[in-house]
Write an enzyme that holds these catalytic residues in place. Structure first.
Site, PDB file in Angstrom:
ATOM      1  N   HIS A   1     -22.438  17.223 -23.101  1.00 47.81           N
ATOM      2  CA  HIS A   1     -22.104  18.372 -22.254  1.00 47.81           C
ATOM      3  C   HIS A   1     -20.803  18.099 -21.517  1.00 47.81           C
ATOM      4  CE1 HIS A   1     -26.038  20.111 -23.135  1.00 47.81           C
ATOM      5  NE2 HIS A   1     -25.616  21.215 -22.549  1.00 47.81           N
TER       6      HIS A   1
ATOM      7  N   HIS B   1     -31.239  25.439 -24.882  1.00 47.62           N
ATOM      8  CA  HIS B   1     -30.237  24.893 -25.832  1.00 47.62           C
ATOM      9  C   HIS B   1     -29.962  25.978 -26.861  1.00 47.62           C
ATOM     10  CE1 HIS B   1     -28.258  22.120 -28.557  1.00 47.62           C
ATOM     11  NE2 HIS B   1     -29.225  22.161 -29.447  1.00 47.62           N
TER      12      HIS B   1
ATOM     13  N   GLU C   1     -28.769  26.351 -29.791  1.00 47.26           N
ATOM     14  CA  GLU C   1     -29.124  26.209 -31.199  1.00 47.26           C
ATOM     15  C   GLU C   1     -30.631  26.219 -31.435  1.00 47.26           C
ATOM     16  OE1 GLU C   1     -26.927  24.597 -29.524  1.00 47.26           O
ATOM     17  OE2 GLU C   1     -25.055  24.443 -30.623  1.00 47.26           O
TER      18      GLU C   1
ATOM     19  N   HIS D   1     -20.904  26.476 -23.034  1.00 48.48           N
ATOM     20  CA  HIS D   1     -21.465  25.139 -23.229  1.00 48.48           C
ATOM     21  C   HIS D   1     -20.687  24.162 -22.349  1.00 48.48           C
ATOM     22  CE1 HIS D   1     -23.490  21.811 -25.122  1.00 48.48           C
ATOM     23  NE2 HIS D   1     -22.332  21.203 -25.155  1.00 48.48           N
TER      24      HIS D   1
ATOM     25  N   GLU E   1     -23.589  26.303 -16.834  1.00 49.28           N
ATOM     26  CA  GLU E   1     -24.367  25.066 -16.876  1.00 49.28           C
ATOM     27  C   GLU E   1     -23.910  24.085 -15.790  1.00 49.28           C
ATOM     28  OE1 GLU E   1     -26.036  24.718 -21.403  1.00 49.28           O
ATOM     29  OE2 GLU E   1     -24.119  23.745 -21.011  1.00 49.28           O
TER      30      GLU E   1
END
Lengths: 247, 247, 247, 247, 247, 247
Positions: free
Chosen positions: F30, F114, F116, F166, F171
């Site tokens: 990250h 997440h 994905e 991302h 985040e």
């Protein structure tokens, strides 16, 4: 008739009320003195004897088992150790037991003689769909051997635990009783003093396993001990079947 | 020594330059007169005889095969037909052949006796990773039987094709030669006149398959025909091995 | 409407009482003179014609099939042979047929044109869960072709068996009838005299397969023979559907 | 030649230096007015046009895609939505791309037209073993459409996002351009005002999805807009290929 | 830094020369007095302590394990026992260890605290492709506990074997030491006198397992015993790592 | 009690009428300033807060997720990105949810953090067998964040879409609120100006992804924004649960 192999399908159909016994063996190194078929011979012999005792039927043995582990079979690198993957063995057992159920059997025993197979058998049987009246048992031949019988075999020696009893006193004795022509007594190795470490190492290193492949001593093996062990296992398993499958 | 089963792992290690033969059978209905083990008996017997001829070694037979198909084995609903799924059989063959290769074998024959296994064997072997010097052959026992030998067996009758030769003249003759105590000659069925339709039907309906499970006539079977067939198959397969594995 | 492709979902919903036909082809070498789509063209054409005859509906064809085998398709090493694994094709067929059943269809025909697909189709359909009133048929286009029609095509020549009829007289004739613009008549190869050996060899060696990829002669192919064959296959399959799906 | 389908294997072998394009579509409900083949028609048409532009070759389209999701395709319960499982589609793509690589292709484009396929394509391509010189691209037809082109199509309306553009303005316009005979203009639904909730619900409830299956308005669709969109997508993708596969 | 969780990817990249430790726990019933997370707490705590001792790094624990077996965990029917299938756990471990190797780690320890996980760990690690310089160890926390430490904990009682030490003296003591707020001392059950039978039964019957889920007595558990056990396990495992990963 | 981890199995059994929440995170790079556990911390924190709000229970988080994709996570080549395969994650989720259902839960929320993972969650939940009264919801924490809240966070900047968020503003803000000791504020990268291309490239080339791993800017992140976002997500998801699971 005891062996499904010898039956026509009409014989088999007439047997669906009996107990079906599936022996599961292996093709695995068993030291310098025992044949690759050791587990299969033992599994098939005990299955047959139990079948005779309880009027059950013995299915053809599975002659290949799950991957040999270093500290219970020497590991898969020994030539002659011809292993199935977990998925292959689990699928085979699930398929076979599923077909038995579809054919009408409700009392089934999976009888094992290869230490590493235990997990695959539990996995296959634990995934069976529920079926009215179905009872499936799983036992390795050593599971129900009474402690006093076991300890009587070891004289002054120490029982090293079933995990290490590979190509050792109990299997050697059983083969001397069941198939003496397949035992090379002159090649029985001395005590390697092997003690399994408290962890597994990937990949194995030279010397992790005794070079001859036997994990515990077998010098004290005799055919008579084999007979005692065989009879103890057969009678205990027959008794379990009688009790569990009654009614 | 011919049988891997009887070998210690050191014997086996000393044999990796020989041809390894894996017999693949089944546990499948074979009409009212032949045992469930018919394919396994034939596969193991031919494997053993070929192994003797060419100094190869015979591995333990796979005693369960891929799902019986209606018009080549009667289908999986007959009691006693205990089938593996495609994935289970393919994985088992791939695992075993892979282990042989890892142990050093470079000449391997998969010898089949159950019609439906053919696809699984091709699938498993067609997926092997390339290995220097490796040669793997696959043959069903009937593949190399010369036409004149075959046709000589059928007298005035007609050879119905291998697909329908299930529990029929050739298998019955072979079993009369190889394991006469397992053949119930008095139960050999008459000619059902069965002809397979030109398509498959799911699910099967009552009457799609002859009720006794044999797909073609076997009344003319004899042990002598079995011997001829057995010897023809063995000598042809041995010759193939000699030619293919030379050098 | 005949083609599911052309339907809206409401058209499709209104068709669930009709017969659904799934054509299964391949992308595979077919000699120097036929296109890679040969099997798919044939499967889709026959499916469409049968659908018209019986008021069924034709689904989109599967344009990739299971791994070409050496002695029925030349093997997977020819460029242009783009194969699926067994699991991929089996899963696709099972998924599609399962969706048709979930949508309400009870009469389904899987129509195949690639020799090697047969096992995957049987495997997928043999694993369907039981469904009230469901009938699924599987046929390759050649299965129901009457013997007299077939033999009339071969004039003085010999029918080599369907396994070897790859890129040969029957497929060439069918393509001359169905898609003449895709046939390179000038490249039709002479007779290679190929005869398949009685066993399989892994890996293949140079020369195991005719270099051009056709396994049997096609010089005698004509569009008229293609028409005869096409009409024979269509009318037989339509008759099978009429009979099997009646009531 | 543009279509692999039309090639002989020798044509195909001569093309391995060109870019291979694999179109991936679906068989899925597309509202009351568009056919089940909508995604496959679009994928195949764009693949063909790109192939012509860059002298690539177009492979046969995959006509079935991964499971339709409620808020991007209406979900798998609509009749006519015939879905593959994730594993089946992933395996098919991996198999096909793997065969292309084995045949010698080093420049491959997977061209998608079904929203839900994206994950399966990424999974299949992300698992390819490394190959010297290999470059594989994946694009959905909408990915490279320039924002100004896109927004010009929506007049006063709002672009709802690609996820909801199912059976809506862009797909309807494309089909009016590419296959007008398959569009039922009279059945184009009014605006349902559907807005996807911020979560998924299993199982779906009555009313979660507009009953007609279109997730966003399409009343403003025209063939001319379809042409603009088609040409924009084709020229962008051709430019990407030219740039990426150069050298 | 000890915990991978707390690292940025650049910290992690800088740690690839250290020992990576993957703790594997479970979500499983542990009697009336211990929490479902018992195995995960123990695995993570020991992993962390070992990591501190040897300057290794601890990865996030797997908080779900393989299917609880009746005579080592009570079986999967207890509410709160949330199990993974064998394939799911094996794939997860193989994926994670494979990623560590790809990232550059060559010294990896899989540290287990759930009896049934052992087979899945062996299966995953036994299938790793060979990698230059790679050494992977697997140990359950109890494996290297010295016999004298162990026996000192049991006072006058008998150590029942690790298989039955479920929710019993050792785990209870460890949790009193590691997470006393999660232990309901007032609910520690009396000795049920449970002895596992010599075979498995599918399905389980009422009474096969003590109703409270603990398989052996825990009344003699204390935090001090937990501390002794914890320190013994940590120092032994740290010593193994130091020895095996040296050089 | 909120955490299943802390419960005994009897506590858990008493909770089967409550909503069970399964948080799904990842171990993934990250950027230079956030820890590998970012997704897991967020998933677990939101799950816990929602559970408190609605008297649900939070299960142990899955701390590893599906393969990071280049343009939503940087791709799997960053050290510290420790990914599961699709099948491993799908099986784990299906196993866990299946066990919850077997234990009696009928209201289940899978809460994802997440990007994905979304496909794997849909795949697992879309394959659940129908169960009377069962309702399973799936939401990523960002799905229900109201647009006005979201846009208020970006001041003069532009929201780049969730795919690119991302290791970016949202985040980073969340982690500054939830776990400030794990955020390296001094390492927050400048704006790389990264814009994802309109296609995927296999394999990735040098420079396809910003070298630091963050896909969009985070300089404007604050703990206060994190609090707003957290509370918005929690209250929306709690409201969804209240509405959906009512009655």
């Amino acid at each position: 008739m005891t062996h499904a192999s010898d039956m026509t399908w009409e014989d088999f159909r007439a047997s669906t009320g009996r107990v079906a016994i599936l022996p599961v063996g292996s093709c695995e190194q068993h030291g310098p003195h025992l044949p690759l078929s050791t587990d299969t011979v033992i599994a098939a012999s005990i299955a047959e004897a139990v079948a005779r005792d309880i009027d059950g039927i013995a299915l053809p043995a599975l002659a290949y088992g799950y991957r040999s582990a270093p500290y219970s079979g020497g590991g898969s690198l020994f030539p002659g150790t011809i292993d199935l993957s977990f998925g292959a063995l689990t699928a085979a057992i699930a398929d076979i037991v599923g077909e038995l159920i579809a054919d009408g059997f409700r009392c089934i025993l999976v009888l094992n003689a290869h230490y590493e197979n235990q997990g695959a058998i539990v996995d296959a049987l634990g995934s069976l769909p529920p079926t009215e009246g179905l009872k499936v048992l799983a036992s390795s031949w050593w599971d129900p051997v009474p402690g006093d019988v076991l300890h009587s075999l070891f004289d002054s020696g120490r029982f090293p635990g079933w995990e290490l009893e590979h190509a050792a006193l109990t299997e050697t004795s059983l083969m001397m009783h069941l198939a003496p022509h397949l035992v090379r007594e002159e090649l029985i190795p001395g005590d390697s003093g092997f003690a399994a470490p408290a962890y597994l190492r990937f990949p194995l290193a030279e010397g992790d396993i005794p070079a001859h492949g036997a994990l515990a001593p077998s010098a004290a093996a005799t055919a008579e001990k084999g007979r005692l062990l065989f009879e103890a296992s057969v009678s205990e398993i027959a008794a379990i079947c009688a009790r569990e499958f009654a009614g």
